[in-house]
Motif scaffolding. Structure first.
Motif, short mmCIF file in Angstrom:
data_model
loop_
_atom_site.label_atom_id
_atom_site.label_comp_id
_atom_site.label_asym_id
_atom_site.label_seq_id
_atom_site.Cartn_x
_atom_site.Cartn_y
_atom_site.Cartn_z
N CYS A 96 0.97 -1.07 0.05
CA CYS A 96 -0.02 -0.11 0.08
C CYS A 96 0.86 1.27 0.04
CB CYS A 96 -0.82 0.02 1.27
SG CYS A 96 -1.96 1.23 1.38
N TYR A 202 -7.67 6.51 -1.41
CA TYR A 202 -8.15 7.60 -1.91
C TYR A 202 -7.33 8.17 -3.12
CZ TYR A 202 -4.14 9.98 0.44
OH TYR A 202 -2.94 10.28 1.15
N GLU A 204 -7.06 12.09 -4.55
CA GLU A 204 -7.03 13.25 -3.88
C GLU A 204 -6.45 14.16 -4.89
OE1 GLU A 204 -7.84 13.42 0.06
OE2 GLU A 204 -6.03 14.96 0.36
N HIS A 232 -3.62 6.87 -3.36
CA HIS A 232 -3.29 5.96 -2.47
C HIS A 232 -4.07 4.79 -2.45
CE1 HIS A 232 -3.93 4.78 2.29
NE2 HIS A 232 -2.90 4.32 1.88
N HIS A 322 4.21 2.06 1.87
CA HIS A 322 4.21 2.19 3.12
C HIS A 322 4.11 0.72 4.04
CE1 HIS A 322 0.49 4.62 2.57
NE2 HIS A 322 0.16 3.44 2.76
N GLY A 371 -0.56 11.30 4.03
CA GLY A 371 -1.75 11.63 3.88
C GLY A 371 -2.34 11.74 5.38
N SER A 373 -5.98 13.53 6.01
CA SER A 373 -7.19 12.92 5.98
C SER A 373 -7.90 13.84 4.83
CB SER A 373 -7.92 13.06 7.36
OG SER A 373 -8.63 14.47 7.39
N MET A 374 -9.02 13.49 4.52
CA MET A 374 -9.78 14.10 3.39
C MET A 374 -10.18 15.38 3.83
SD MET A 374 -13.07 11.81 3.23
CE MET A 374 -14.12 11.29 4.39
N GLY A 398 1.56 8.70 7.87
CA GLY A 398 0.12 9.52 8.02
C GLY A 398 -0.08 10.22 9.22
N GLY A 400 -2.36 8.30 11.18
CA GLY A 400 -2.88 7.31 11.80
C GLY A 400 -4.38 7.49 12.44
N GLU A 439 -14.41 7.15 7.58
CA GLU A 439 -13.10 8.03 7.27
C GLU A 439 -13.04 9.58 7.47
OE1 GLU A 439 -10.19 6.95 5.62
OE2 GLU A 439 -11.23 4.96 6.01
N TYR A 444 -8.96 10.50 12.71
CA TYR A 444 -7.64 10.43 12.49
C TYR A 444 -6.93 11.52 13.64
CZ TYR A 444 -8.09 7.69 8.54
OH TYR A 444 -8.27 6.50 7.57
N CYS A 471 -11.59 14.67 -3.33
CA CYS A 471 -11.06 13.57 -2.99
C CYS A 471 -12.04 12.37 -3.34
CB CYS A 471 -11.09 13.52 -1.59
SG CYS A 471 -10.67 11.99 -0.60
P1 5GP Z 1 -3.31 3.67 5.58
O1 5GP Z 1 -2.20 3.36 4.94
O2 5GP Z 1 -2.71 3.43 7.10
O3 5GP Z 1 -4.57 3.09 5.29
O4 5GP Z 1 -3.43 5.12 5.60
C1 5GP Z 1 -2.56 6.18 5.61
C2 5GP Z 1 -2.87 7.42 6.02
O5 5GP Z 1 -3.58 8.18 5.29
C3 5GP Z 1 -3.94 7.46 7.21
O6 5GP Z 1 -3.00 7.20 8.69
C4 5GP Z 1 -4.35 9.00 7.25
O7 5GP Z 1 -3.72 9.80 7.95
C5 5GP Z 1 -4.46 9.22 5.70
N1 5GP Z 1 -5.73 9.34 5.01
C6 5GP Z 1 -6.82 8.40 5.12
N2 5GP Z 1 -7.68 8.76 4.50
C7 5GP Z 1 -7.42 10.01 3.68
C8 5GP Z 1 -7.80 10.75 2.62
O8 5GP Z 1 -8.84 10.60 2.26
N3 5GP Z 1 -7.01 11.77 2.16
C9 5GP Z 1 -5.99 11.96 2.72
N4 5GP Z 1 -4.94 13.20 2.15
N5 5GP Z 1 -5.16 11.28 3.78
C10 5GP Z 1 -5.90 10.39 4.26
#
Ligand code: 5GP
Ligand code: MN
Ligand code: MN
Length: 474
Positions: A96, A202, A204, A232, A322, A371, A373-374, A398, A400, A439, A444, A471
Protein backbone atom coordinates in the motif's frame (compact mmCIF):
# COMPACT_ATOMS: atom_id res chain seq x y z
CA UNK A 1 1.79 -3.02 32.23
CA UNK A 2 4.86 -1.70 30.44
CA UNK A 3 5.28 2.07 30.47
CA UNK A 4 7.01 4.55 28.24
CA UNK A 5 10.01 6.36 29.72
CA UNK A 6 10.58 9.88 28.37
CA UNK A 7 14.08 10.37 26.89
CA UNK A 8 13.63 13.79 25.30
CA UNK A 9 10.70 15.87 24.06
CA UNK A 10 10.04 13.49 21.16
CA UNK A 11 11.58 10.17 22.26
CA UNK A 12 9.91 7.63 24.57
CA UNK A 13 11.51 4.32 25.43
CA UNK A 14 9.74 1.06 26.15
CA UNK A 15 12.51 -0.67 28.13
CA UNK A 16 13.44 -4.28 27.51
CA UNK A 17 11.48 -6.47 29.93
CA UNK A 18 10.17 -10.04 30.00
CA UNK A 19 10.69 -11.88 26.71
CA UNK A 20 11.79 -8.73 24.84
CA UNK A 21 15.22 -9.13 23.21
CA UNK A 22 15.63 -5.40 22.54
CA UNK A 23 13.91 -2.21 23.72
CA UNK A 24 11.29 -0.38 21.67
CA UNK A 25 10.98 3.34 21.12
CA UNK A 26 8.09 5.67 20.31
CA UNK A 27 8.80 8.88 18.45
CA UNK A 28 6.22 11.61 18.85
CA UNK A 29 5.27 14.58 20.99
CA UNK A 30 3.99 14.35 24.55
CA UNK A 31 0.31 14.43 23.56
CA UNK A 32 0.86 11.57 21.08
CA UNK A 33 2.78 9.54 23.68
CA UNK A 34 -0.02 10.05 26.20
CA UNK A 35 -2.66 9.03 23.66
CA UNK A 36 -0.76 5.91 22.56
CA UNK A 37 -2.98 2.87 23.07
CA UNK A 38 -1.87 0.17 25.54
CA UNK A 39 -2.33 -2.31 22.68
CA UNK A 40 0.48 -0.60 20.76
CA UNK A 41 2.86 -1.07 23.70
CA UNK A 42 1.85 -4.72 24.03
CA UNK A 43 2.34 -5.28 20.30
CA UNK A 44 5.73 -3.53 20.34
CA UNK A 45 6.87 -5.78 23.19
CA UNK A 46 5.77 -8.84 21.20
CA UNK A 47 7.66 -7.71 18.09
CA UNK A 48 10.75 -7.04 20.23
CA UNK A 49 10.56 -10.69 21.37
CA UNK A 50 10.96 -12.20 17.88
CA UNK A 51 14.20 -14.01 16.90
CA UNK A 52 17.01 -11.97 15.38
CA UNK A 53 15.39 -8.60 15.99
CA UNK A 54 17.80 -5.65 15.91
CA UNK A 55 16.88 -2.91 18.33
CA UNK A 56 15.15 -0.77 18.81
CA UNK A 57 11.71 -1.68 17.47
CA UNK A 58 10.36 1.67 16.34
CA UNK A 59 6.88 3.17 16.62
CA UNK A 60 6.36 6.38 14.66
CA UNK A 61 4.12 9.36 15.53
CA UNK A 62 1.14 7.82 13.68
CA UNK A 63 1.34 4.44 15.49
CA UNK A 64 -1.92 2.65 16.31
CA UNK A 65 -2.85 -0.99 16.95
CA UNK A 66 -2.65 -3.35 13.98
CA UNK A 67 -2.75 -7.05 13.18
CA UNK A 68 0.18 -8.52 15.15
CA UNK A 69 2.51 -5.58 14.54
CA UNK A 70 1.23 -2.06 15.21
CA UNK A 71 0.66 0.19 12.21
CA UNK A 72 3.35 2.87 12.17
CA UNK A 73 6.01 0.32 13.12
CA UNK A 74 9.54 -0.40 11.88
CA UNK A 75 11.27 -3.64 12.86
CA UNK A 76 14.61 -4.86 11.47
CA UNK A 77 15.90 -8.43 11.59
CA UNK A 78 19.41 -9.79 11.04
CA UNK A 79 19.37 -12.99 8.94
CA UNK A 80 22.82 -13.91 10.28
CA UNK A 81 21.43 -13.90 13.81
CA UNK A 82 18.43 -16.12 13.05
CA UNK A 83 16.34 -13.13 12.02
CA UNK A 84 12.83 -13.70 10.75
CA UNK A 85 10.49 -12.31 8.17
CA UNK A 86 6.88 -11.86 9.23
CA UNK A 87 3.84 -11.54 7.00
CA UNK A 88 2.06 -9.67 9.82
CA UNK A 89 4.99 -7.26 9.91
CA UNK A 90 4.22 -6.16 6.37
CA UNK A 91 0.44 -6.28 6.69
CA UNK A 92 -2.42 -7.40 4.49
CA UNK A 93 -2.26 -4.59 1.98
CA UNK A 94 1.26 -5.32 0.76
CA UNK A 95 2.94 -2.20 -0.70
CA UNK A 96 0.00 0.00 0.00
CA UNK A 97 1.45 3.38 -0.80
CA UNK A 98 1.06 6.86 -2.16
CA UNK A 99 2.22 8.52 -5.32
CA UNK A 100 1.88 12.18 -6.10
CA UNK A 101 1.60 13.65 -9.60
CA UNK A 102 2.56 17.26 -10.30
CA UNK A 103 0.56 19.53 -12.57
CA UNK A 104 1.26 22.89 -14.16
CA UNK A 105 -2.13 24.17 -12.95
CA UNK A 106 -2.68 26.62 -10.10
CA UNK A 107 -5.38 26.44 -7.47
CA UNK A 108 -7.06 29.61 -8.83
CA UNK A 109 -7.31 27.97 -12.29
CA UNK A 110 -9.12 24.93 -11.09
CA UNK A 111 -11.07 25.86 -7.96
CA UNK A 112 -14.17 26.71 -10.05
CA UNK A 113 -13.87 23.32 -11.84
CA UNK A 114 -13.58 21.35 -8.59
CA UNK A 115 -16.87 19.49 -9.00
CA UNK A 116 -16.33 18.72 -12.67
CA UNK A 117 -12.90 17.29 -11.91
CA UNK A 118 -14.28 15.19 -9.05
CA UNK A 119 -17.08 13.83 -11.25
CA UNK A 120 -14.72 13.01 -14.12
CA UNK A 121 -12.21 11.21 -11.89
CA UNK A 122 -14.98 9.33 -10.07
CA UNK A 123 -16.40 8.18 -13.41
CA UNK A 124 -13.03 7.12 -14.87
CA UNK A 125 -11.12 5.52 -11.98
CA UNK A 126 -12.74 2.30 -10.70
CA UNK A 127 -13.25 2.26 -6.95
CA UNK A 128 -15.28 0.58 -4.22
CA UNK A 129 -15.44 -2.88 -2.65
CA UNK A 130 -14.99 -5.67 -5.21
CA UNK A 131 -15.05 -3.19 -8.09
CA UNK A 132 -13.25 -4.54 -11.16
CA UNK A 133 -10.28 -2.61 -12.49
CA UNK A 134 -9.27 -0.99 -15.73
CA UNK A 135 -8.03 -4.18 -17.40
CA UNK A 136 -8.29 -7.96 -17.30
CA UNK A 137 -5.07 -9.99 -17.31
CA UNK A 138 -4.21 -13.26 -19.06
CA UNK A 139 -2.11 -15.78 -17.07
CA UNK A 140 0.99 -14.70 -18.98
CA UNK A 141 0.41 -11.02 -18.38
CA UNK A 142 -0.34 -11.70 -14.72
CA UNK A 143 3.09 -13.26 -14.24
CA UNK A 144 4.81 -10.51 -16.22
CA UNK A 145 3.02 -7.87 -14.15
CA UNK A 146 4.04 -9.63 -10.92
CA UNK A 147 7.69 -9.73 -12.03
CA UNK A 148 8.01 -6.23 -13.46
CA UNK A 149 5.53 -4.00 -11.65
CA UNK A 150 5.19 -0.43 -12.90
CA UNK A 151 7.68 -1.17 -15.72
CA UNK A 152 5.21 -3.77 -17.05
CA UNK A 153 2.38 -1.24 -16.93
CA UNK A 154 4.46 1.37 -18.79
CA UNK A 155 5.27 -1.29 -21.41
CA UNK A 156 1.52 -1.81 -21.86
CA UNK A 157 1.05 1.89 -22.57
CA UNK A 158 0.07 3.04 -19.08
CA UNK A 159 2.31 6.02 -18.44
CA UNK A 160 5.77 7.04 -19.52
CA UNK A 161 9.24 5.51 -19.13
CA UNK A 162 10.26 8.66 -17.23
CA UNK A 163 7.81 7.70 -14.47
CA UNK A 164 9.92 4.72 -13.42
CA UNK A 165 12.86 6.72 -12.05
CA UNK A 166 10.31 8.43 -9.81
CA UNK A 167 9.27 5.21 -8.08
CA UNK A 168 11.03 3.42 -5.24
CA UNK A 169 12.90 0.42 -6.70
CA UNK A 170 12.72 2.09 -10.12
CA UNK A 171 9.17 0.76 -10.38
CA UNK A 172 10.18 -2.92 -10.26
CA UNK A 173 10.78 -4.84 -7.04
CA UNK A 174 13.54 -7.35 -7.83
CA UNK A 175 13.32 -10.94 -6.65
CA UNK A 176 9.58 -11.40 -7.19
CA UNK A 177 8.44 -15.00 -7.62
CA UNK A 178 4.98 -15.28 -9.15
CA UNK A 179 5.21 -19.04 -8.58
CA UNK A 180 4.74 -18.38 -4.84
CA UNK A 181 1.52 -16.46 -5.44
CA UNK A 182 -1.44 -18.84 -5.18
CA UNK A 183 -3.97 -19.36 -7.95
CA UNK A 184 -6.62 -17.92 -5.61
CA UNK A 185 -4.57 -14.75 -5.16
CA UNK A 186 -4.13 -14.36 -8.92
CA UNK A 187 -7.82 -15.00 -9.52
CA UNK A 188 -8.72 -12.24 -7.06
CA UNK A 189 -6.53 -9.87 -9.03
CA UNK A 190 -7.48 -10.91 -12.54
CA UNK A 191 -9.75 -7.94 -13.15
CA UNK A 192 -8.83 -5.67 -10.22
CA UNK A 193 -5.66 -4.02 -11.55
CA UNK A 194 -6.08 -0.28 -11.81
CA UNK A 195 -8.84 -0.02 -9.22
CA UNK A 196 -8.56 2.10 -6.09
CA UNK A 197 -10.28 -0.19 -3.61
CA UNK A 198 -12.25 1.08 -0.65
CA UNK A 199 -11.89 2.52 2.86
CA UNK A 200 -8.88 4.69 3.45
CA UNK A 201 -7.69 4.50 -0.17
CA UNK A 202 -8.08 7.72 -2.04
CA UNK A 203 -7.47 9.70 -5.15
CA UNK A 204 -7.13 13.30 -4.13
CA UNK A 205 -6.66 16.57 -5.96
CA UNK A 206 -4.67 18.84 -3.66
CA UNK A 207 -2.98 22.22 -3.77
CA UNK A 208 0.29 23.38 -2.28
CA UNK A 209 -0.69 25.68 0.57
CA UNK A 210 2.85 26.34 1.74
CA UNK A 211 6.44 25.52 0.86
CA UNK A 212 8.51 25.01 4.01
CA UNK A 213 11.83 23.90 2.52
CA UNK A 214 12.95 25.55 -0.70
CA UNK A 215 15.79 23.17 -1.60
CA UNK A 216 13.70 19.99 -1.59
CA UNK A 217 10.68 21.78 -3.11
CA UNK A 218 12.83 22.91 -6.04
CA UNK A 219 14.28 19.43 -6.50
CA UNK A 220 10.81 17.86 -6.41
CA UNK A 221 9.19 20.49 -8.67
CA UNK A 222 6.78 21.88 -6.07
CA UNK A 223 5.71 25.54 -5.90
CA UNK A 224 3.13 27.53 -3.92
CA UNK A 225 -0.44 27.33 -5.23
CA UNK A 226 0.34 24.37 -7.49
CA UNK A 227 -2.24 21.65 -8.02
CA UNK A 228 -1.07 18.06 -7.42
CA UNK A 229 -2.85 14.70 -7.46
CA UNK A 230 -2.18 11.93 -4.94
CA UNK A 231 -3.11 8.27 -5.36
CA UNK A 232 -3.25 6.03 -2.26
CA UNK A 233 -3.88 2.34 -2.85
CA UNK A 234 -2.18 -1.03 -2.58
CA UNK A 235 -2.11 -4.58 -3.87
CA UNK A 236 -5.88 -5.16 -3.56
CA UNK A 237 -7.14 -8.74 -3.27
CA UNK A 238 -3.86 -10.27 -4.42
CA UNK A 239 -1.80 -8.80 -1.60
CA UNK A 240 -4.43 -9.75 0.94
CA UNK A 241 -4.45 -13.34 -0.28
CA UNK A 242 -0.64 -13.56 -0.32
CA UNK A 243 -0.59 -12.39 3.30
CA UNK A 244 -3.33 -14.86 4.28
CA UNK A 245 -1.72 -17.84 2.52
CA UNK A 246 1.80 -17.27 3.78
CA UNK A 247 0.75 -16.36 7.32
CA UNK A 248 -0.92 -19.76 7.57
CA UNK A 249 2.18 -21.51 6.21
CA UNK A 250 4.45 -19.63 8.63
CA UNK A 251 2.19 -20.45 11.57
CA UNK A 252 2.30 -24.16 10.69
CA UNK A 253 6.07 -24.13 10.28
CA UNK A 254 6.88 -22.15 13.44
CA UNK A 255 7.32 -25.13 15.84
CA UNK A 256 9.70 -26.77 13.34
CA UNK A 257 11.88 -23.64 13.51
CA UNK A 258 11.67 -23.58 17.34
CA UNK A 259 9.81 -20.30 17.15
CA UNK A 260 7.41 -19.59 20.01
CA UNK A 261 4.92 -17.01 18.83
CA UNK A 262 3.93 -14.49 21.52
CA UNK A 263 0.83 -13.87 19.39
CA UNK A 264 -0.31 -16.10 16.48
CA UNK A 265 -0.73 -12.96 14.38
CA UNK A 266 3.06 -12.55 14.48
CA UNK A 267 3.53 -15.65 12.32
CA UNK A 268 7.07 -15.53 10.98
CA UNK A 269 9.85 -17.74 9.62
CA UNK A 270 13.64 -17.42 9.48
CA UNK A 271 14.63 -15.38 6.43
CA UNK A 272 16.71 -18.28 5.10
CA UNK A 273 13.98 -20.94 5.59
CA UNK A 274 11.82 -22.31 2.78
CA UNK A 275 8.76 -20.53 4.22
CA UNK A 276 10.70 -17.27 4.59
CA UNK A 277 11.96 -17.38 1.01
CA UNK A 278 8.55 -18.36 -0.35
CA UNK A 279 6.93 -15.40 1.38
CA UNK A 280 9.68 -13.03 0.22
CA UNK A 281 9.12 -14.06 -3.41
CA UNK A 282 5.35 -13.72 -3.12
CA UNK A 283 5.51 -10.45 -1.15
CA UNK A 284 7.81 -8.91 -3.76
CA UNK A 285 5.37 -9.97 -6.47
CA UNK A 286 2.59 -8.24 -4.51
CA UNK A 287 4.78 -5.11 -4.30
CA UNK A 288 4.94 -5.18 -8.09
CA UNK A 289 1.18 -5.59 -8.24
CA UNK A 290 0.73 -2.42 -6.19
CA UNK A 291 3.29 -0.50 -8.27
CA UNK A 292 1.55 -1.60 -11.49
CA UNK A 293 -1.85 -0.66 -10.07
CA UNK A 294 -0.78 2.87 -9.14
CA UNK A 295 0.82 3.20 -12.58
CA UNK A 296 -2.40 2.25 -14.38
CA UNK A 297 -4.41 4.69 -12.24
CA UNK A 298 -1.83 7.38 -13.06
CA UNK A 299 -2.62 6.87 -16.73
CA UNK A 300 -6.37 7.20 -16.10
CA UNK A 301 -5.85 10.40 -14.10
CA UNK A 302 -3.76 11.85 -16.92
CA UNK A 303 -6.50 11.04 -19.43
CA UNK A 304 -9.06 12.84 -17.28
CA UNK A 305 -6.89 15.94 -16.87
CA UNK A 306 -5.99 15.99 -20.58
CA UNK A 307 -9.72 15.96 -21.34
CA UNK A 308 -10.49 18.84 -18.98
CA UNK A 309 -7.32 20.90 -19.44
CA UNK A 310 -5.91 20.21 -22.92
CA UNK A 311 -2.11 20.13 -22.99
CA UNK A 312 -1.87 19.64 -19.22
CA UNK A 313 1.05 17.40 -18.17
CA UNK A 314 1.20 15.39 -14.94
CA UNK A 315 4.76 14.20 -14.29
CA UNK A 316 5.24 11.84 -11.37
CA UNK A 317 6.81 13.38 -8.27
CA UNK A 318 7.38 10.06 -6.52
CA UNK A 319 5.83 6.73 -5.53
CA UNK A 320 6.37 5.41 -1.99
CA UNK A 321 5.17 2.14 -0.49
CA UNK A 322 4.38 2.02 3.23
CA UNK A 323 3.76 -1.72 3.84
CA UNK A 324 6.93 -3.58 2.89
CA UNK A 325 9.88 -5.67 3.95
CA UNK A 326 13.12 -4.80 2.19
CA UNK A 327 16.68 -6.08 2.49
CA UNK A 328 18.80 -2.99 3.13
CA UNK A 329 22.27 -2.11 4.43
CA UNK A 330 22.15 -0.46 7.84
CA UNK A 331 25.00 0.50 10.16
CA UNK A 332 23.08 1.74 13.17
CA UNK A 333 23.72 -0.11 16.43
CA UNK A 334 26.79 -1.97 15.17
CA UNK A 335 28.67 -2.91 12.01
CA UNK A 336 27.01 -2.29 8.63
CA UNK A 337 25.02 -5.34 7.62
CA UNK A 338 22.05 -6.40 5.54
CA UNK A 339 18.86 -6.28 7.57
CA UNK A 340 15.31 -7.20 6.64
CA UNK A 341 13.48 -4.00 7.47
CA UNK A 342 9.72 -4.36 7.98
CA UNK A 343 7.87 -1.10 7.53
CA UNK A 344 4.21 -1.46 8.36
CA UNK A 345 2.44 1.84 7.94
CA UNK A 346 5.84 3.49 7.67
CA UNK A 347 7.57 5.25 4.78
CA UNK A 348 11.18 4.77 3.83
CA UNK A 349 13.04 8.05 4.36
CA UNK A 350 16.51 7.81 2.83
CA UNK A 351 18.42 11.02 3.46
CA UNK A 352 20.72 13.16 1.37
CA UNK A 353 23.31 11.27 -0.67
CA UNK A 354 21.90 7.75 -0.24
CA UNK A 355 23.32 5.73 -3.15
CA UNK A 356 19.97 4.08 -3.96
CA UNK A 357 18.21 7.38 -4.61
CA UNK A 358 17.50 8.60 -8.14
CA UNK A 359 19.39 11.68 -9.34
CA UNK A 360 16.53 14.14 -8.95
CA UNK A 361 16.40 13.75 -5.16
CA UNK A 362 19.86 12.50 -4.18
CA UNK A 363 20.99 15.91 -2.91
CA UNK A 364 17.92 16.53 -0.73
CA UNK A 365 16.70 13.08 0.37
CA UNK A 366 13.82 11.01 -0.91
CA UNK A 367 10.27 12.34 -1.04
CA UNK A 368 8.22 11.12 1.94
CA UNK A 369 4.55 11.46 1.05
CA UNK A 370 2.05 11.34 3.89
CA UNK A 371 -1.72 11.69 3.92
CA UNK A 372 -3.62 13.44 6.70
CA UNK A 373 -7.32 12.93 5.96
CA UNK A 374 -9.83 14.07 3.37
CA UNK A 375 -10.45 17.28 5.32
CA UNK A 376 -7.04 18.23 6.70
CA UNK A 377 -3.56 18.89 5.42
CA UNK A 378 -1.32 16.25 3.88
CA UNK A 379 2.45 16.67 3.58
CA UNK A 380 5.44 16.07 1.37
CA UNK A 381 8.66 15.74 3.36
CA UNK A 382 12.26 14.88 2.46
CA UNK A 383 14.18 12.02 4.09
CA UNK A 384 16.20 13.47 6.98
CA UNK A 385 19.75 13.20 8.28
CA UNK A 386 18.86 11.38 11.53
CA UNK A 387 16.54 8.73 10.07
CA UNK A 388 19.35 6.25 9.37
CA UNK A 389 20.45 6.30 13.02
CA UNK A 390 17.03 6.56 14.68
CA UNK A 391 14.47 4.62 12.63
CA UNK A 392 16.24 2.41 10.09
CA UNK A 393 15.70 5.28 7.64
CA UNK A 394 11.94 5.59 8.09
CA UNK A 395 9.31 8.20 8.81
CA UNK A 396 5.56 8.17 9.46
CA UNK A 397 3.05 7.39 6.69
CA UNK A 398 0.14 9.55 7.79
CA UNK A 399 -1.76 10.79 10.80
CA UNK A 400 -2.84 7.33 11.95
CA UNK A 401 -6.32 6.35 13.05
CA UNK A 402 -7.47 7.78 16.38
CA UNK A 403 -10.37 5.32 16.57
CA UNK A 404 -11.69 2.17 14.89
CA UNK A 405 -14.09 2.25 11.96
CA UNK A 406 -17.14 1.29 14.01
CA UNK A 407 -16.62 4.02 16.55
CA UNK A 408 -15.95 6.52 13.78
CA UNK A 409 -19.15 5.59 11.94
CA UNK A 410 -21.07 6.16 15.19
CA UNK A 411 -19.31 9.40 16.08
CA UNK A 412 -19.45 11.05 12.64
CA UNK A 413 -22.75 10.80 10.71
CA UNK A 414 -21.82 10.61 7.01
CA UNK A 415 -24.16 13.40 5.89
CA UNK A 416 -22.66 15.78 8.44
CA UNK A 417 -19.16 14.89 7.24
CA UNK A 418 -20.16 15.56 3.62
CA UNK A 419 -21.65 18.94 4.57
CA UNK A 420 -18.57 19.87 6.56
CA UNK A 421 -16.25 18.93 3.70
CA UNK A 422 -18.35 20.94 1.27
CA UNK A 423 -18.18 23.87 3.69
CA UNK A 424 -14.36 23.80 3.72
CA UNK A 425 -14.20 23.47 -0.07
CA UNK A 426 -13.56 19.76 -0.59
CA UNK A 427 -15.59 17.93 -3.24
CA UNK A 428 -15.98 14.35 -2.04
CA UNK A 429 -17.18 11.50 -4.22
CA UNK A 430 -17.57 8.17 -2.42
CA UNK A 431 -19.07 4.81 -3.36
CA UNK A 432 -20.00 4.01 0.24
CA UNK A 433 -21.95 6.50 2.36
CA UNK A 434 -21.10 4.57 5.53
CA UNK A 435 -17.43 4.76 4.54
CA UNK A 436 -17.60 8.56 4.68
CA UNK A 437 -18.24 8.49 8.43
CA UNK A 438 -15.61 5.80 8.99
CA UNK A 439 -13.10 8.01 7.19
CA UNK A 440 -14.12 11.32 8.79
CA UNK A 441 -11.20 13.66 9.44
CA UNK A 442 -12.04 13.42 13.16
CA UNK A 443 -11.31 9.66 13.09
CA UNK A 444 -7.63 10.43 12.50
CA UNK A 445 -4.89 11.74 14.76
CA UNK A 446 -3.29 15.15 14.24
CA UNK A 447 -1.30 15.18 10.99
CA UNK A 448 0.37 18.52 11.72
CA UNK A 449 1.95 17.28 14.93
CA UNK A 450 3.01 13.99 13.31
CA UNK A 451 4.85 15.90 10.58
CA UNK A 452 6.30 18.34 13.11
CA UNK A 453 7.58 15.49 15.29
CA UNK A 454 9.22 13.79 12.28
CA UNK A 455 10.96 17.06 11.52
CA UNK A 456 11.99 17.79 15.12
CA UNK A 457 13.61 14.35 15.33
CA UNK A 458 15.40 14.80 12.00
CA UNK A 459 13.61 11.83 10.42
CA UNK A 460 12.45 14.12 7.63
CA UNK A 461 12.31 17.78 6.63
CA UNK A 462 8.89 19.24 5.81
CA UNK A 463 8.90 20.27 2.15
CA UNK A 464 5.30 21.28 1.52
CA UNK A 465 1.87 21.33 3.10
CA UNK A 466 -0.98 20.28 0.83
CA UNK A 467 -4.73 20.92 1.15
CA UNK A 468 -7.49 18.83 -0.44
CA UNK A 469 -9.74 20.17 -3.22
CA UNK A 470 -11.43 16.97 -4.36
CA UNK A 471 -11.29 13.46 -2.96
CA UNK A 472 -12.44 10.17 -4.50
CA UNK A 473 -13.06 7.28 -2.10
CA UNK A 474 -14.25 3.71 -2.52
P1 5GP B 1 -3.24 3.70 5.78
O1 5GP B 1 -2.20 3.40 4.79
O2 5GP B 1 -2.79 3.35 7.17
O3 5GP B 1 -4.52 3.11 5.43
O4 5GP B 1 -3.49 5.26 5.71
C1 5GP B 1 -2.45 6.17 5.68
C2 5GP B 1 -2.86 7.52 6.14
O5 5GP B 1 -3.61 8.18 5.14
C3 5GP B 1 -3.80 7.55 7.34
O6 5GP B 1 -3.09 7.38 8.54
C4 5GP B 1 -4.44 8.91 7.23
O7 5GP B 1 -3.72 9.87 7.96
C5 5GP B 1 -4.35 9.24 5.75
N1 5GP B 1 -5.66 9.32 5.07
C6 5GP B 1 -6.73 8.49 5.20
N2 5GP B 1 -7.74 8.88 4.39
C7 5GP B 1 -7.29 9.97 3.72
C8 5GP B 1 -7.86 10.84 2.70
O8 5GP B 1 -8.98 10.68 2.24
N3 5GP B 1 -7.07 11.84 2.25
C9 5GP B 1 -5.81 12.07 2.72
N4 5GP B 1 -5.11 13.09 2.20
N5 5GP B 1 -5.26 11.29 3.67
C10 5GP B 1 -5.98 10.26 4.16
MN1 MN C 1 -4.01 0.07 2.00
MN1 MN D 1 -1.91 2.78 2.97
Amino acid sequence: MARLIPKDAFTWELPQTGTMRVPAVFYGDKAAAKALEADVLRQLANVASLPGVVGPVVALPDAHPGFGFPIGCVAAFDPEAGGVISAGGVGFDIACGVRTLLTDLSVEDIAPARDRIADALFARVPCGVGQGGALRLSDKDMDRMLRHGAAWAVGQGYGEAADLAHCEEGGTMAGADPGQVSATAKERQRDELGSLGSGNHYLEVQWVEDILDRASADAYGLRPGQVVVSIHCGSRGLGHQVATDHMAAMRRAAPGHDIVLPDPDLACAPVASAEGQAYLGAMRAAVNCALAGRQVITHLVREVFAGLFPGCRLPLLFDVSHNTCKAERHGAGGRPRTLYVHRKGATRAYGTGHPDLPDFCRDVGQPVIIGGSMGTASYVLAGGTEAAALSFASACHGAGRAMGRKQAAKSFPSREVLAELDHIGVALRAKSLRGVGEEAPGAYKDIDSAAAAAQALGLAVITARLRPLACIKG
